[in-house]
Design a protein around this motif. Structure first.
Motif, mmCIF file in Angstrom:
data_model
loop_
_atom_site.group_PDB
_atom_site.id
_atom_site.type_symbol
_atom_site.label_atom_id
_atom_site.label_comp_id
_atom_site.label_asym_id
_atom_site.label_seq_id
_atom_site.Cartn_x
_atom_site.Cartn_y
_atom_site.Cartn_z
ATOM 1 N N THR B 15 -11.352 -3.861 4.806
ATOM 2 C CA THR B 15 -12.244 -2.645 4.899
ATOM 3 C C THR B 15 -11.525 -1.645 5.662
ATOM 4 O O THR B 15 -10.785 -1.730 6.708
ATOM 5 C CB THR B 15 -13.564 -3.069 5.765
ATOM 6 N N GLY B 16 -11.564 -0.303 5.142
ATOM 7 C CA GLY B 16 -11.125 0.729 5.734
ATOM 8 C C GLY B 16 -9.545 1.021 5.435
ATOM 9 O O GLY B 16 -9.040 2.336 5.399
ATOM 10 N N GLU B 17 -9.047 -0.060 4.371
ATOM 11 C CA GLU B 17 -7.623 0.548 3.980
ATOM 12 C C GLU B 17 -7.548 1.379 2.748
ATOM 13 O O GLU B 17 -8.796 1.337 2.403
ATOM 14 C CB GLU B 17 -6.900 -0.870 3.485
ATOM 15 N N LYS B 18 -6.477 2.130 2.648
ATOM 16 C CA LYS B 18 -6.370 2.893 1.363
ATOM 17 C C LYS B 18 -5.869 2.201 0.355
ATOM 18 O O LYS B 18 -4.601 1.311 0.383
ATOM 19 C CB LYS B 18 -5.400 4.211 2.080
ATOM 20 N N SER B 80 -10.882 4.812 1.732
ATOM 21 C CA SER B 80 -11.342 3.967 2.801
ATOM 22 C C SER B 80 -12.140 2.786 2.242
ATOM 23 O O SER B 80 -13.501 2.943 1.973
ATOM 24 C CB SER B 80 -12.143 4.649 3.683
ATOM 25 N N ALA B 81 -11.331 1.662 1.784
ATOM 26 C CA ALA B 81 -12.077 0.529 0.976
ATOM 27 C C ALA B 81 -13.373 -0.034 1.673
ATOM 28 O O ALA B 81 -13.321 -0.258 3.068
ATOM 29 C CB ALA B 81 -10.900 -0.587 0.669
ATOM 30 N N SER B 82 -14.339 -0.196 1.037
ATOM 31 C CA SER B 82 -15.566 -0.748 1.691
ATOM 32 C C SER B 82 -15.884 -1.851 0.844
ATOM 33 O O SER B 82 -15.410 -2.184 -0.298
ATOM 34 C CB SER B 82 -16.590 0.150 1.482
ATOM 35 N N THR B 83 -16.628 -3.004 1.388
ATOM 36 C CA THR B 83 -16.818 -4.131 0.731
ATOM 37 C C THR B 83 -17.877 -3.860 -0.605
ATOM 38 O O THR B 83 -17.599 -4.944 -1.498
ATOM 39 C CB THR B 83 -17.815 -5.186 1.501
ATOM 40 N N ASN B 84 -18.679 -2.869 -0.729
ATOM 41 C CA ASN B 84 -19.127 -2.617 -2.064
ATOM 42 C C ASN B 84 -18.185 -2.086 -3.037
ATOM 43 O O ASN B 84 -18.847 -1.724 -4.018
ATOM 44 C CB ASN B 84 -20.442 -1.821 -1.697
ATOM 45 N N GLN B 85 -16.957 -2.056 -2.720
ATOM 46 C CA GLN B 85 -15.967 -1.637 -3.779
ATOM 47 C C GLN B 85 -15.388 -2.807 -4.428
ATOM 48 O O GLN B 85 -14.592 -2.804 -5.208
ATOM 49 C CB GLN B 85 -15.154 -0.559 -3.315
ATOM 50 N N THR B 86 -15.783 -4.182 -3.854
ATOM 51 C CA THR B 86 -15.366 -5.362 -4.501
ATOM 52 C C THR B 86 -15.821 -5.360 -5.998
ATOM 53 O O THR B 86 -16.825 -5.403 -6.209
ATOM 54 C CB THR B 86 -15.965 -6.437 -3.728
ATOM 55 N N SER B 87 -14.962 -5.328 -7.008
ATOM 56 C CA SER B 87 -15.367 -5.311 -8.325
ATOM 57 C C SER B 87 -14.164 -5.362 -9.119
ATOM 58 O O SER B 87 -12.900 -5.790 -8.618
ATOM 59 C CB SER B 87 -15.755 -3.892 -8.542
ATOM 60 N N MET B 88 -14.224 -5.587 -10.247
ATOM 61 C CA MET B 88 -13.172 -5.843 -11.590
ATOM 62 C C MET B 88 -13.000 -4.104 -12.052
ATOM 63 O O MET B 88 -14.249 -3.423 -12.282
ATOM 64 C CB MET B 88 -13.419 -6.532 -12.598
ATOM 65 N N TYR B 89 -11.775 -3.726 -11.874
ATOM 66 C CA TYR B 89 -11.407 -2.230 -12.186
ATOM 67 C C TYR B 89 -10.677 -2.261 -13.589
ATOM 68 O O TYR B 89 -9.590 -2.920 -13.703
ATOM 69 C CB TYR B 89 -10.661 -1.627 -11.050
ATOM 70 N N LEU B 90 -11.098 -1.446 -14.395
ATOM 71 C CA LEU B 90 -10.385 -1.550 -15.738
ATOM 72 C C LEU B 90 -10.162 -0.026 -15.998
ATOM 73 O O LEU B 90 -10.826 1.098 -15.881
ATOM 74 C CB LEU B 90 -11.221 -1.886 -16.738
ATOM 75 N N CYS B 91 -8.613 0.137 -16.518
ATOM 76 C CA CYS B 91 -8.322 1.374 -17.007
ATOM 77 C C CYS B 91 -8.179 1.403 -18.338
ATOM 78 O O CYS B 91 -8.018 0.263 -18.992
ATOM 79 C CB CYS B 91 -6.881 1.623 -16.424
ATOM 80 N N PHE B 104 -7.728 -0.885 -23.525
ATOM 81 C CA PHE B 104 -7.982 -1.124 -22.188
ATOM 82 C C PHE B 104 -6.730 -2.072 -21.697
ATOM 83 O O PHE B 104 -6.089 -2.720 -22.160
ATOM 84 C CB PHE B 104 -9.457 -2.171 -22.067
ATOM 85 N N GLY B 105 -6.570 -1.765 -20.298
ATOM 86 C CA GLY B 105 -5.713 -2.635 -19.579
ATOM 87 C C GLY B 105 -6.234 -4.103 -19.346
ATOM 88 O O GLY B 105 -7.516 -4.394 -19.433
ATOM 89 N N PRO B 106 -5.600 -4.819 -18.777
ATOM 90 C CA PRO B 106 -6.120 -6.425 -18.386
ATOM 91 C C PRO B 106 -6.720 -6.168 -17.110
ATOM 92 O O PRO B 106 -7.759 -7.436 -17.071
ATOM 93 C CB PRO B 106 -4.857 -7.254 -18.150
ATOM 94 N N GLY B 107 -7.248 -5.290 -16.305
ATOM 95 C CA GLY B 107 -8.008 -5.297 -15.285
ATOM 96 C C GLY B 107 -7.536 -5.809 -13.862
ATOM 97 O O GLY B 107 -6.520 -6.392 -14.036
ATOM 98 N N THR B 108 -7.942 -5.083 -13.015
ATOM 99 C CA THR B 108 -7.522 -5.458 -11.485
ATOM 100 C C THR B 108 -8.801 -5.918 -10.876
ATOM 101 O O THR B 108 -9.857 -5.316 -10.815
ATOM 102 C CB THR B 108 -7.033 -4.476 -10.612
ATOM 103 N N ARG B 109 -8.730 -7.352 -10.176
ATOM 104 C CA ARG B 109 -9.851 -7.844 -9.480
ATOM 105 C C ARG B 109 -9.609 -7.484 -8.137
ATOM 106 O O ARG B 109 -8.565 -8.234 -7.519
ATOM 107 C CB ARG B 109 -9.843 -9.404 -9.881
ATOM 108 N N LEU B 110 -10.252 -6.613 -7.558
ATOM 109 C CA LEU B 110 -10.301 -6.105 -6.115
ATOM 110 C C LEU B 110 -11.033 -6.709 -5.394
ATOM 111 O O LEU B 110 -12.514 -6.742 -5.634
ATOM 112 C CB LEU B 110 -10.294 -4.536 -6.013
ATOM 113 N N THR B 111 -10.838 -7.473 -4.295
ATOM 114 C CA THR B 111 -11.779 -8.070 -3.326
ATOM 115 C C THR B 111 -11.440 -7.097 -1.919
ATOM 116 O O THR B 111 -10.376 -7.234 -1.572
ATOM 117 C CB THR B 111 -11.339 -9.535 -3.114
#
Lengths: 116, 113
Positions: B15-18, B80-91, B104-111
């Motif tokens: 949390t809080g990281e860029k 500033s990352a927050s816990t509610n931004q935990t998700s799969m991100y697709l480009c 689509f790209g393969p996705g990034t699973r961000l926690t």
């Protein structure tokens, strides 16, 4: 804005049967409608595109219909196989403001599970 | 063979990281998109870009920014990352024409912890 509805309940089907998925939209009829397949943990992959003046489109065991009067598209997988198990998304083109081309608005997807 | 690649498949941040998520396409597409995908909410558009240095907000831009300095590269930034931004991100990328396929790209699973 455009609302797209797909059956959120999973569709369980026996191998060899035909799976039929529904995509309903609420506002204007798009010029194009697309269907995508998504496997768990992966990005969606394009399957078929159908234009508003086309009633039906086929690709191998896949068939898509587009009824602009009903504001609905049906997606059929004939002679289904376990390898067809995935989530299927429909997508409608939506004009982008100030920009060239359109963006796609996606439905929530329907999960299909084909049992051997 | 067309390709959209994303910098990471899995990412864990505090949390809080860029956070920077990068996407590269090799198809010379004008349009590029960032989505997040959450169970029960489907694909939601965060931002899109229709040309170098051009961007438009999507449906859920709050907490995100983007950068497109080169045609082939589109970056998503969580200031500033927050816990509610935990998700799969697709480009995704696409030609500017109306009837074109989106790749689509393969996705990034961000926690975000």
């Amino acid at each position: 804005s455009q609302k797209i509805e797909q059956n959120s309940e999973a569709l369980n089907i026996q191998e060899g049967k035909t799976a039929t998925l529904t995509c309903n939209y609420t506002n204007y009829s798009p010029a194009y409608l697309q269907w995508y397949r998504q496997d768990p943990g992966r990005g969606p992959v394009f399957l078929l595109l159908i234009r508003e003046n086309e009633k039906e489109k086929r690709k191998e065991r896949l068939k898509v219909t587009f009824d602009t009067t009903l504001k609905q598209s049906l997606f059929h997988i004939t002679a289904s196989q376990p390898a067809d198990s995935a989530t299927y998304l429909c997508a409608l083109d939506t004009p982008m403001i100030k920009a060239a081309g359109n963006k796609l608005t996606f439905g929530g997807g329907t999960r299909v599970l084909v049992k051997p | 063979d067309v390709k959209v690649t994303q910098s990471s498949r899995y990412l864990v941040k505090r949390t809080g990281e860029k956070v920077f998520l990068e996407c590269v396409q090799d198809m010379d597409h004008e349009n590029m998109f960032w989505y997040r995908q959450d169970p029960g909410l489907g694909l939601r558009l965060i931002y899109f870009s229709y040309d170098v240095k051009m961007k438009e907000k999507g449906d859920i831009p709050e907490g995100y920014s983007v950068s497109r300095e080169k045609k082939e590269r589109f970056s998503l930034i969580l200031e500033s990352a927050s816990t509610n931004q935990t998700s799969m991100y697709l480009c995704a990328s696409r030609l500017a024409g109306r009837a074109d396929t989106q790749y689509f790209g393969p996705g990034t699973r961000l926690t975000v912890l």
